[in-house]
Write an enzyme that holds these catalytic residues in place. Structure first.
Site, PDB file in Angstrom:
ATOM      1  N   THR A   1      -2.131  -8.140   3.907  1.00 53.38           N
ATOM      2  CA  THR A   1      -1.633  -6.446   3.339  1.00 53.38           C
ATOM      3  C   THR A   1      -0.720  -6.010   2.754  1.00 53.38           C
ATOM      4  OG1 THR A   1      -2.786  -4.444   4.644  1.00 53.38           O
ATOM      5  CG2 THR A   1      -0.642  -5.184   6.155  1.00 53.38           C
ATOM      6  N   GLU A   2      -0.936  -4.776   1.394  1.00 50.55           N
ATOM      7  CA  GLU A   2      -0.500  -5.381   0.265  1.00 50.55           C
ATOM      8  C   GLU A   2       0.918  -4.458   1.005  1.00 50.55           C
ATOM      9  OE1 GLU A   2      -3.362  -3.664  -1.702  1.00 50.55           O
ATOM     10  OE2 GLU A   2      -2.803  -2.196  -2.092  1.00 50.55           O
ATOM     11  N   ASN A   3       1.115  -4.168   2.289  1.00 55.19           N
ATOM     12  CA  ASN A   3       1.267  -3.525   2.410  1.00 55.19           C
ATOM     13  C   ASN A   3       3.170  -3.904   2.795  1.00 55.19           C
ATOM     14  OD1 ASN A   3       0.069  -3.146   3.983  1.00 55.19           O
ATOM     15  ND2 ASN A   3       1.203  -1.584   5.162  1.00 55.19           N
TER      16      ASN A   3
END
Lengths: 223, 219
Positions: B54-56
């Site tokens: 997940t990009e966060n």
């Protein structure tokens, strides 16, 4: 050298007019709510305005970053994803042309902040090449692929939410609350961290420190 | 490769997600975009040991969290509370996007407004004058993942095709999409042409009548 501030108000003291302020967080996760509230009071007291704020988003609901925008003291926001279901404070300001918006693809935003802290003068990235967000930017073909030149982001102040600090300013984060914290801490002239606990020097595992204390100027414990 | 015709009607979101999962290799590192692709997470086979990014700032993302398991510090790219899998790791945003841009992710599954015949993707901005643009990590995923799969309905609410000869919405990335998974059919774009891999609701002839792109159907 790091100062352990007694409260958020003294931690944010001295944010100048026109300052560029990095604010950590990805939506609510890792957002330094206590420091933002203190900054709202601080700019109310000093009259400082014309701020440029850098965050991934443009605020949620009425609290935190959204409340800061609502003060009207923010001239411009640099972010990757302003529009959200609950970004109505920003949406209203933007549609009334009361705030400038610079949209940067998320990875370019992160790398620009990283570059700012790392003394890099700019970098070529394929992200955004051939799109509206690459328009007007210097381009170069590298390894057969189009790249655009992106410049670093330097800031006067970073407000960062971490999990724990030691008295030397070393920081550890918690889960996806880490997000922009480490790169923002490195990219500002003055970095202020809010944490749930400050522990003695030596109490954090040196192998697990994420942000070394060299990047941190002030620490404050908040709820 | 032959085109498989299965006359079972257009697929719903979960059926389509299961079909996408079939094409994700064992052990792959995968990023799921916000919206329809998020459903893919509900249909992963644990035996395939797929690792979600997940990009966060997390690898090893688990399913959605409920009740007492909700932790405000543990969210996905859509800011929805999630769980962590054993072996998960956390990292900052520069690191997260280095993984994407650096070609370390095997597959990104993204939603789309439009995909064109050359694999150009439009999914961040409708281009309307009063619309507030919001790009997030879409452009980074488009250029960075080894394989970009698009998961979308083939037609929009007004019945207009979303697989088009040339994107008319502002583009996210040029020639980046390898496969398009839709409720009506699956299309492969890796050969530079639009090849129909599988159809569900409509036949290839019916799709040809409704789409402006030239469809190639092997077999």
């Amino acid at each position: 050298m790091v100062t352990i501030a007694p409260d958020p108000a003294s931690a944010v003291e001295g944010v100048p007019d026109g300052a560029t302020v990095l604010i950590s967080g990805f939506g609510p996760a890792g957002q330094p709510y206590a420091l933002i509230d203190a900054l709202i009071d601080e700019v109310g007291r000093t009259g400082a305005g014309d701020l440029v704020v850098v965050n991934n988003n443009a605020g949620n609901g009425e609290t935190g970053l959204a409340a800061l925008l609502a003060t009207g003291r923010v001239r411009k926001i640099i972010c990757s994803f302003p529009r959200q279901v609950d970004s109505h404070v920003f949406d209203g300001l933007y549609r009334a042309r009361r705030i400038e918006l610079e949209v940067s693809p998320q990875g370019n935003l992160a790398e620009r902040i990283r570059a700012g802290g790392a003394g890099i003068g700019g970098f070529y990235t394929p992200t955004g090449a051939g799109t509206e967000l690459g328009e007007g930017k210097e381009t170069r073909t590298i390894d057969g692929r189009q790249h655009i030149l992106e410049y670093p982001i330097h800031a006067d102040v970073a407000l960062v939410r971490a999990h724990r600090a030691d008295r030397g300013g070393n920081l550890v984060y918690r889960k996806t609350g880490r997000n922009f914290g480490p790169i923002m801490a490195a990219a500002a002239k003055r970095t202020i961290a809010e944490v749930t606990e400050v522990v003695p020097v030596g109490a954090l595992d040196p192998e697990a420190v994420v942000t070394p204390g060299i990047y941190v100027d002030r620490v404050v414990v908040t709820r | 490769m032959t085109c498989e015709h299965v006359d079972r009607g257009a697929l719903n979101r979960d059926e389509l997600a299961r079909r996408v999962v079939r094409d994700i290799p064992d052990g792959a590192y995968v990023n799921l975009g916000i919206g329809m692709p998020t459903v893919v997470a509900d249909h992963l086979d644990p035996a395939k040991r797929i690792v979600l990014h997940t990009e966060n700032g997390m690898l090893g993302m688990g399913p959605r969290a409920h009740g007492d398991d909700i932790d405000p510090d543990l969210v996905n790219a859509g800011k929805i509370p999630v769980l962590e899998r054993p072996g998960a790791s956390y990292f900052d945003h520069a690191q997260s996007f280095a993984m994407m841009r650096g070609g370390h992710l095997d597959v990104a599954v993204l939603g789309a407004f439009q995909v064109d015949a050359r694999g150009t993707l439009a999914n961040w901005h409708t281009g309307e004058r009063d619309a507030i643009p919001a790009v997030g990590g879409a452009m980074d995923l488009a250029v960075g993942a080894r394989h970009v799969f698009v998961m979308m309905t083939l037609f929009d609410r007004e019945g207009r095709p979303k697989l088009v000869p040339t994107c008319t919405f502002p583009v996210t990335g040029l020639s980046c999409v390898s496969r398009v998974y839709t409720d009506e059919a699956i299309f492969d774009l890796t050969s530079g042409e639009v090849v129909v891999v599988e159809t569900f609701g409509s036949t290839v002839a019916e799709l040809r009548a409704r789409l402006e792109v030239t469809l190639h159907a092997p077999g």
